[in-house]
Motif scaffolding. Sequence first.
Motif, short mmCIF file in Angstrom:
data_model
loop_
_atom_site.label_atom_id
_atom_site.label_comp_id
_atom_site.label_asym_id
_atom_site.label_seq_id
_atom_site.Cartn_x
_atom_site.Cartn_y
_atom_site.Cartn_z
N ASN A 31 -6.42 19.82 3.49
CA ASN A 31 -5.08 20.07 2.94
C ASN A 31 -4.28 21.01 3.83
OD1 ASN A 31 -5.46 18.41 0.76
ND2 ASN A 31 -6.05 20.05 -0.62
N GLY A 32 -4.92 22.05 4.35
CA GLY A 32 -4.24 22.95 5.28
C GLY A 32 -3.83 22.24 6.55
N ALA A 33 -4.69 21.35 7.03
CA ALA A 33 -4.35 20.58 8.23
C ALA A 33 -3.16 19.65 7.98
CB ALA A 33 -5.57 19.78 8.70
N MET A 34 -3.08 19.07 6.78
CA MET A 34 -1.95 18.19 6.47
C MET A 34 -0.65 18.98 6.40
SD MET A 34 -3.28 15.22 6.44
CE MET A 34 -4.60 15.74 7.51
N LEU A 35 -0.70 20.20 5.88
CA LEU A 35 0.50 21.04 5.85
C LEU A 35 0.90 21.44 7.26
CD1 LEU A 35 2.63 22.48 4.13
CD2 LEU A 35 1.08 24.43 4.00
N SER A 36 -0.07 21.76 8.10
CA SER A 36 0.23 22.09 9.49
C SER A 36 0.81 20.89 10.23
CB SER A 36 -1.03 22.58 10.21
OG SER A 36 -1.50 23.76 9.64
N LEU A 37 0.29 19.69 9.95
CA LEU A 37 0.82 18.48 10.58
C LEU A 37 2.25 18.22 10.13
CD1 LEU A 37 0.49 15.94 12.31
CD2 LEU A 37 -0.52 14.82 10.30
N ALA A 38 2.53 18.39 8.85
CA ALA A 38 3.90 18.21 8.35
C ALA A 38 4.83 19.23 8.98
CB ALA A 38 3.92 18.33 6.83
N SER A 39 4.36 20.44 9.17
CA SER A 39 5.15 21.47 9.83
C SER A 39 5.46 21.07 11.26
CB SER A 39 4.40 22.80 9.80
OG SER A 39 5.03 23.75 10.63
N TRP A 40 4.46 20.59 11.97
CA TRP A 40 4.65 20.18 13.36
C TRP A 40 5.63 19.01 13.45
CZ3 TRP A 40 3.58 15.67 16.08
CH2 TRP A 40 3.66 15.77 17.47
N LEU A 41 5.49 18.04 12.55
CA LEU A 41 6.38 16.87 12.57
C LEU A 41 7.83 17.27 12.31
CD1 LEU A 41 4.23 14.24 10.66
CD2 LEU A 41 4.91 14.17 13.06
N THR A 42 8.06 18.12 11.33
CA THR A 42 9.44 18.50 11.02
C THR A 42 10.04 19.40 12.09
OG1 THR A 42 8.65 20.30 9.60
CG2 THR A 42 9.23 18.22 8.53
N ASP A 43 9.21 20.15 12.78
CA ASP A 43 9.73 20.94 13.91
C ASP A 43 10.21 20.03 15.03
OD1 ASP A 43 9.35 23.37 12.74
OD2 ASP A 43 7.44 23.79 13.74
N HIS A 44 9.62 18.86 15.15
CA HIS A 44 10.00 17.94 16.21
C HIS A 44 11.08 16.94 15.79
CE1 HIS A 44 6.41 19.67 17.98
NE2 HIS A 44 6.93 19.31 19.14
N ILE A 45 11.44 16.94 14.53
CA ILE A 45 12.54 16.08 14.08
C ILE A 45 13.87 16.67 14.56
CG2 ILE A 45 13.85 15.28 12.06
CD1 ILE A 45 11.21 14.94 10.61
N GLY A 46 13.96 17.98 14.55
CA GLY A 46 15.20 18.63 14.98
C GLY A 46 16.03 19.05 13.79
N ALA A 47 17.21 18.48 13.70
CA ALA A 47 18.14 18.85 12.63
C ALA A 47 18.69 17.59 12.00
CB ALA A 47 19.26 19.72 13.18
N LEU A 48 19.20 17.75 10.81
CA LEU A 48 19.71 16.65 10.02
C LEU A 48 21.21 16.83 9.81
CD1 LEU A 48 18.76 14.21 8.21
CD2 LEU A 48 18.62 15.83 6.36
N GLY A 49 21.93 15.74 9.75
CA GLY A 49 23.35 15.83 9.46
C GLY A 49 24.20 15.66 10.71
#
Length: 135
Positions: free
Chosen positions: A77-95
């Motif tokens: 579960n901690g790894a999944m949260l870290s993966l989601a954090s990494w993915l959203t950091d690489h998405i950038g910004a929205l809007g």
Amino acid sequence: MEIVARTLGNAAGLWLATHLLSGLSVPKSAGVGLMWLNLLVLGLVLALVNSLVKPVATFLAFPLYIVTFGLFSLVVNGAMLSLASWLTDHIGALGAGGSVPLGLRVSSFGTAIVGSIIISVISSIIAAMLMRCED
């Protein structure tokens, strides 16, 4: 409907976890609405990671689940949260023009584990209430 319930539950759990834990933070935005938009996107990414990647990780780590009597699920579960954090950091910004900064900062893996516990409890409660209202 389940992905919507999980997304809303994850967003609420992320909000609570970022307020309770100093090691979890979201980028500061101009208003409360933009912060919640960021949390909803984070909640959606976390719901997708949990439904697509987590079953594979659970299958591969099954012997460790057996040896640790299921406690290894905290690590996954901690790894999944870290993966989601990494993915959203690489998405950038929205809007338009990147007006809503996305991302989740996780300072350590221990913080990710504790944060995932908080998020799981809140998400389960909210998803159960929303799914019950659907019936």
